[in-house]
Write a protein that holds these residues in place. Structure first.
Motif, PDB file in Angstrom:
ATOM      1  N   MET A 253      -3.140 -13.138  16.278  1.00 24.50           N
ATOM      2  CA  MET A 253      -1.960 -13.338  17.113  1.00 24.50           C
ATOM      3  C   MET A 253      -2.459 -13.457  18.537  1.00 24.50           C
ATOM      4  SD  MET A 253       1.025 -10.803  15.678  1.00 24.50           S
ATOM      5  CE  MET A 253       2.049 -11.222  17.102  1.00 24.50           C
ATOM      6  N   GLY A 254      -2.558 -14.688  19.052  1.00 22.28           N
ATOM      7  CA  GLY A 254      -3.207 -14.888  20.336  1.00 22.28           C
ATOM      8  C   GLY A 254      -4.665 -14.494  20.191  1.00 22.28           C
ATOM      9  N   GLN A 255      -5.129 -13.605  21.074  1.00 27.03           N
ATOM     10  CA  GLN A 255      -6.509 -13.121  20.982  1.00 27.03           C
ATOM     11  C   GLN A 255      -6.622 -11.903  20.062  1.00 27.03           C
ATOM     12  OE1 GLN A 255      -9.500 -13.948  22.222  1.00 27.03           O
ATOM     13  NE2 GLN A 255      -8.890 -15.791  23.293  1.00 27.03           N
ATOM     14  N   ASP A 256      -5.486 -11.326  19.654  1.00 27.82           N
ATOM     15  CA  ASP A 256      -5.505 -10.116  18.844  1.00 27.82           C
ATOM     16  C   ASP A 256      -5.775 -10.421  17.375  1.00 27.82           C
ATOM     17  OD1 ASP A 256      -4.994  -8.548  21.041  1.00 27.82           O
ATOM     18  OD2 ASP A 256      -2.824  -8.603  20.775  1.00 27.82           O
ATOM     19  N   ILE A 257      -6.493  -9.498  16.717  1.00 28.13           N
ATOM     20  CA  ILE A 257      -6.811  -9.614  15.290  1.00 28.13           C
ATOM     21  C   ILE A 257      -6.041  -8.550  14.522  1.00 28.13           C
ATOM     22  CG2 ILE A 257      -8.646  -9.409  13.554  1.00 28.13           C
ATOM     23  CD1 ILE A 257     -10.621 -10.333  15.696  1.00 28.13           C
ATOM     24  N   LEU A 258      -5.425  -8.950  13.407  1.00 28.93           N
ATOM     25  CA  LEU A 258      -4.732  -8.028  12.511  1.00 28.93           C
ATOM     26  C   LEU A 258      -5.471  -8.005  11.177  1.00 28.93           C
ATOM     27  CD1 LEU A 258      -1.059  -9.228  13.179  1.00 28.93           C
ATOM     28  CD2 LEU A 258      -2.378  -7.527  14.446  1.00 28.93           C
ATOM     29  N   LEU A 259      -5.723  -6.804  10.660  1.00 32.86           N
ATOM     30  CA  LEU A 259      -6.516  -6.660   9.437  1.00 32.86           C
ATOM     31  C   LEU A 259      -5.756  -5.888   8.364  1.00 32.86           C
ATOM     32  CD1 LEU A 259     -10.000  -5.589  10.903  1.00 32.86           C
ATOM     33  CD2 LEU A 259      -9.332  -7.878  10.161  1.00 32.86           C
ATOM     34  N   ASP A 260      -5.973  -6.302   7.097  1.00 37.10           N
ATOM     35  CA  ASP A 260      -5.542  -5.544   5.926  1.00 37.10           C
ATOM     36  C   ASP A 260      -6.792  -5.256   5.098  1.00 37.10           C
ATOM     37  OD1 ASP A 260      -2.594  -5.521   6.153  1.00 37.10           O
ATOM     38  OD2 ASP A 260      -2.859  -7.687   6.092  1.00 37.10           O
ATOM     39  N   VAL A 261      -7.086  -3.971   4.870  1.00 38.23           N
ATOM     40  CA  VAL A 261      -8.339  -3.575   4.232  1.00 38.23           C
ATOM     41  C   VAL A 261      -8.051  -2.695   3.021  1.00 38.23           C
ATOM     42  CG1 VAL A 261     -10.579  -2.474   4.591  1.00 38.23           C
ATOM     43  CG2 VAL A 261      -9.430  -3.584   6.514  1.00 38.23           C
ATOM     44  N   HIS A 262      -8.708  -2.991   1.895  1.00 39.50           N
ATOM     45  CA  HIS A 262      -8.608  -2.159   0.683  1.00 39.50           C
ATOM     46  C   HIS A 262      -9.954  -1.462   0.472  1.00 39.50           C
ATOM     47  CE1 HIS A 262      -4.789  -3.570  -1.422  1.00 39.50           C
ATOM     48  NE2 HIS A 262      -4.782  -4.149  -0.237  1.00 39.50           N
ATOM     49  N   LEU A 263      -9.936  -0.126   0.515  1.00 36.30           N
ATOM     50  CA  LEU A 263     -11.153   0.669   0.388  1.00 36.30           C
ATOM     51  C   LEU A 263     -11.147   1.431  -0.934  1.00 36.30           C
ATOM     52  CD1 LEU A 263     -11.042   2.187   3.987  1.00 36.30           C
ATOM     53  CD2 LEU A 263     -12.411   0.234   3.250  1.00 36.30           C
ATOM     54  N   VAL A 264     -12.258   1.364  -1.649  1.00 33.49           N
ATOM     55  CA  VAL A 264     -12.403   2.115  -2.899  1.00 33.49           C
ATOM     56  C   VAL A 264     -13.130   3.419  -2.600  1.00 33.49           C
ATOM     57  CG1 VAL A 264     -13.300   2.100  -5.252  1.00 33.49           C
ATOM     58  CG2 VAL A 264     -12.497  -0.032  -4.216  1.00 33.49           C
ATOM     59  N   VAL A 265     -12.507   4.550  -2.966  1.00 34.12           N
ATOM     60  CA  VAL A 265     -13.102   5.870  -2.745  1.00 34.12           C
ATOM     61  C   VAL A 265     -13.152   6.621  -4.074  1.00 34.12           C
ATOM     62  CG1 VAL A 265     -12.247   5.931  -0.366  1.00 34.12           C
ATOM     63  CG2 VAL A 265     -10.866   6.929  -2.201  1.00 34.12           C
ATOM     64  N   ARG A 266     -13.763   7.790  -4.059  1.00 30.20           N
ATOM     65  CA  ARG A 266     -13.801   8.613  -5.279  1.00 30.20           C
ATOM     66  C   ARG A 266     -12.379   8.966  -5.702  1.00 30.20           C
ATOM     67  NH1 ARG A 266     -17.174  13.720  -4.027  1.00 30.20           N
ATOM     68  NH2 ARG A 266     -16.113  14.315  -5.966  1.00 30.20           N
ATOM     69  N   PRO A 267     -12.091   8.902  -6.992  1.00 28.82           N
ATOM     70  CA  PRO A 267     -10.715   9.140  -7.446  1.00 28.82           C
ATOM     71  C   PRO A 267     -10.279  10.598  -7.390  1.00 28.82           C
ATOM     72  CG  PRO A 267     -12.156   8.774  -9.330  1.00 28.82           C
ATOM     73  CD  PRO A 267     -12.980   8.494  -8.104  1.00 28.82           C
ATOM     74  N   ASP A 268     -11.217  11.529  -7.205  1.00 29.43           N
ATOM     75  CA  ASP A 268     -10.847  12.946  -7.272  1.00 29.43           C
ATOM     76  C   ASP A 268     -10.713  13.599  -5.898  1.00 29.43           C
ATOM     77  OD1 ASP A 268     -13.515  12.645  -6.739  1.00 29.43           O
ATOM     78  OD2 ASP A 268     -14.180  14.323  -8.000  1.00 29.43           O
ATOM     79  N   ILE A 269     -10.782  12.806  -4.830  1.00 29.96           N
ATOM     80  CA  ILE A 269     -10.649  13.410  -3.512  1.00 29.96           C
ATOM     81  C   ILE A 269      -9.166  13.549  -3.153  1.00 29.96           C
ATOM     82  CG2 ILE A 269     -12.850  12.464  -2.759  1.00 29.96           C
ATOM     83  CD1 ILE A 269     -11.314  10.381  -1.150  1.00 29.96           C
ATOM     84  N   SER A 270      -8.897  14.307  -2.094  1.00 33.03           N
ATOM     85  CA  SER A 270      -7.510  14.522  -1.679  1.00 33.03           C
ATOM     86  C   SER A 270      -6.982  13.322  -0.904  1.00 33.03           C
ATOM     87  CB  SER A 270      -7.426  15.770  -0.801  1.00 33.03           C
ATOM     88  OG  SER A 270      -8.126  15.561   0.414  1.00 33.03           O
ATOM     89  N   VAL A 271      -5.667  13.260  -0.782  1.00 30.60           N
ATOM     90  CA  VAL A 271      -5.038  12.189  -0.001  1.00 30.60           C
ATOM     91  C   VAL A 271      -5.515  12.239   1.443  1.00 30.60           C
ATOM     92  CG1 VAL A 271      -2.846  11.319   0.884  1.00 30.60           C
ATOM     93  CG2 VAL A 271      -3.007  12.095  -1.487  1.00 30.60           C
ATOM     94  N   SER A 272      -5.597  13.436   2.003  1.00 35.62           N
ATOM     95  CA  SER A 272      -5.995  13.563   3.404  1.00 35.62           C
ATOM     96  C   SER A 272      -7.434  13.120   3.634  1.00 35.62           C
ATOM     97  CB  SER A 272      -5.796  15.008   3.882  1.00 35.62           C
ATOM     98  OG  SER A 272      -6.569  15.906   3.106  1.00 35.62           O
ATOM     99  N   GLU A 273      -8.331  13.411   2.671  1.00 34.07           N
ATOM    100  CA  GLU A 273      -9.709  12.953   2.817  1.00 34.07           C
ATOM    101  C   GLU A 273      -9.779  11.432   2.735  1.00 34.07           C
ATOM    102  OE1 GLU A 273     -14.198  13.413   0.878  1.00 34.07           O
ATOM    103  OE2 GLU A 273     -12.516  14.571   0.047  1.00 34.07           O
ATOM    104  N   GLY A 274      -8.995  10.856   1.829  1.00 33.26           N
ATOM    105  CA  GLY A 274      -8.955   9.400   1.732  1.00 33.26           C
ATOM    106  C   GLY A 274      -8.475   8.774   3.034  1.00 33.26           C
ATOM    107  N   HIS A 275      -7.447   9.380   3.621  1.00 29.22           N
ATOM    108  CA  HIS A 275      -6.934   8.875   4.890  1.00 29.22           C
ATOM    109  C   HIS A 275      -7.993   8.988   5.986  1.00 29.22           C
ATOM    110  CE1 HIS A 275      -4.064   7.990   8.096  1.00 29.22           C
ATOM    111  NE2 HIS A 275      -4.596   9.011   8.740  1.00 29.22           N
ATOM    112  N   GLN A 276      -8.705  10.108   6.025  1.00 31.13           N
ATOM    113  CA  GLN A 276      -9.726  10.306   7.054  1.00 31.13           C
ATOM    114  C   GLN A 276     -10.851   9.281   6.909  1.00 31.13           C
ATOM    115  OE1 GLN A 276      -9.572  12.035   9.654  1.00 31.13           O
ATOM    116  NE2 GLN A 276     -11.658  11.708  10.419  1.00 31.13           N
TER     117      GLN A 276
END
Length: 384
Positions: A253-276
């Motif tokens: 958008m103009g000079q700005d960049i917008l990103l959508d990223v899908h990250l694969v993490v360990r399935p047994d970690i907590s939601v908060s760790e995934g967010h971090q």
């Protein structure tokens, strides 16, 4: 998840400062264009230079484009609002598209007119020496305004202002062509004046096409370069806790960049760790490309591009809780339940408050085996 910072007073001040800087440089350029346009049109008409006359019309097209820039910049530099949460930069892109279209139209008309003049043999008048003075003044003035405008455009990260700077430089290029063609005509190559006018018109068309095509690509959400995309993927893969990155989509958008990223993490970690982990990835990407405005990161427990999509028919937490209570008569009421939805199966973890609770994995497994969605079960007992 989204790490888009909230609009605050500092950002509002920044938008206002950018708008003022854009308006100032554009008004200065517009005044210069108008003065040079009058000089070149009059000198071209009086001293018989078709090339300088076309160059003067080119300057007046700069005045028109400056008016477009002033209007567009006033709107596009407004802060984000409820209807435009990502800002108004796409209006700037639309303005650049309009500017490019104007250049193409003006250039095509001028080129056609002078091709007809050349074809009909009307290129037979030698330009006067004041043409050289007017063209030389234009070269100096337009080269100065080019550097000034481009510097401001880079500072406020505006494609439209940078495009307008290059529009000014095409005027300087065309004036150089006028100087060369006038000297050639004075030495007997009279037809050079009209040929120069055609060349100037083609330059105008070329620059207009570049602005138009770049704007079209942005409006249809063309991604950033493959090199930058791969660099951002590498940053994600090298972030602690990331197993893989299986999707990265970008748009501008103009000079700005917008990103959508899908990250694969360990399935047994907590939601908060995934967010971090996602926050750390976003931070690394912003350090690499400073014009990233927004990063949406999605935390995946598995690569859902390679596996079958997770079924919408898998049971919810409430459904599973009721199923356990239905089949296990002495099911402890305070049991904490953790669920893992992997490969279209549900894997259960049961946490008991004490070893006094009578529940074991074999009993649960036997009770749940008949359900096609059931994957596995683990029972954990809190130490006394």
């Amino acid at each position: 998840m989204n790490d888009l910072p909230q609009a605050d007073s500092a950002r509002r001040d920044n938008y206002s400062a950018e708008a003022r800087a854009a308006s100032k440089v554009t008004i200065i350029g517009m005044i210069l264009d108008a003065v040079l346009g009058v000089i070149k049109v009059i000198a071209g008409a009086v001293f018989h230079s078709q090339a300088l006359l076309v160059d003067g019309i080119h300057s007046f097209s700069d005045v028109a484009s400056d008016l477009v820039v002033l209007g567009v910049m006033r709107v596009s530099r407004q802060e984000p609002d409820e209807d435009h949460p990502y800002g108004h930069q796409r209006i700037e892109t639309l303005g650049t598209l309009v500017l490019g279209s104007i250049l193409i139209a003006v250039g095509a008309a001028l080129a056609w007119e002078n091709i007809l003049r050349l074809w009909q043999g009307q290129a037979d008048i030698i330009p006067g020496w004041p043409v050289l003075a007017a063209a030389g003044l234009s070269v100096v003035g337009k080269e100065w305004i080019y550097h000034y405008t481009r510097r401001v455009g880079i500072q406020i990260r505006s494609d439209l202002i940078i495009a307008n700077a290059w529009h000014s430089r095409t005027d300087a290029f065309s004036s150089v062509i006028v100087v060369v063609s006038t000297l050639g005509a004075m030495f007997g190559l009279v037809w050079l004046d009209v040929v120069a006018a055609i060349v100037i018109a083609v330059i105008i068309i070329h620059i207009g096409w570049k602005f138009t095509w770049d704007s079209v690509k942005e409006l249809v959400d063309t991604s950033i370069s493959p090199e930058d995309t791969e660099m951002l993927k590498s940053i994600a893969r090298n972030t602690d806790g990331v197993r893989n990155i299986h999707e990265l989509r970008s748009r501008k958008m103009g000079q700005d960049i917008l990103l959508d990223v899908h990250l694969v993490v360990r399935p047994d970690i907590s939601v908060s760790e995934g967010h971090q982990i996602g926050v750390q990835v976003a931070s690394g990407m912003r350090e690499a490309l400073e014009n990233i405005r927004d990063i949406n990161f999605h935390i995946d427990a598995e690569n859902d591009e390679e596996l079958s999509p997770t079924s919408e028919e898998l049971p919810s937490r409430g459904d599973i809780q009721r199923t356990l209570e239905k089949h296990i008569s002495d099911y402890p009421t305070k049991t904490r339940l953790r669920l893992h939805y992997l490969k279209n199966k549900v894997h259960l973890e049961l946490f008991l408050d004490s070893d006094a609770d009578t529940l074991n994995e074999a009993e649960v497994h036997k009770a749940m085996t008949g359900y096609p969605w059931f994957g596995s079960v683990r029972v954990w007992v809190k130490n006394s």
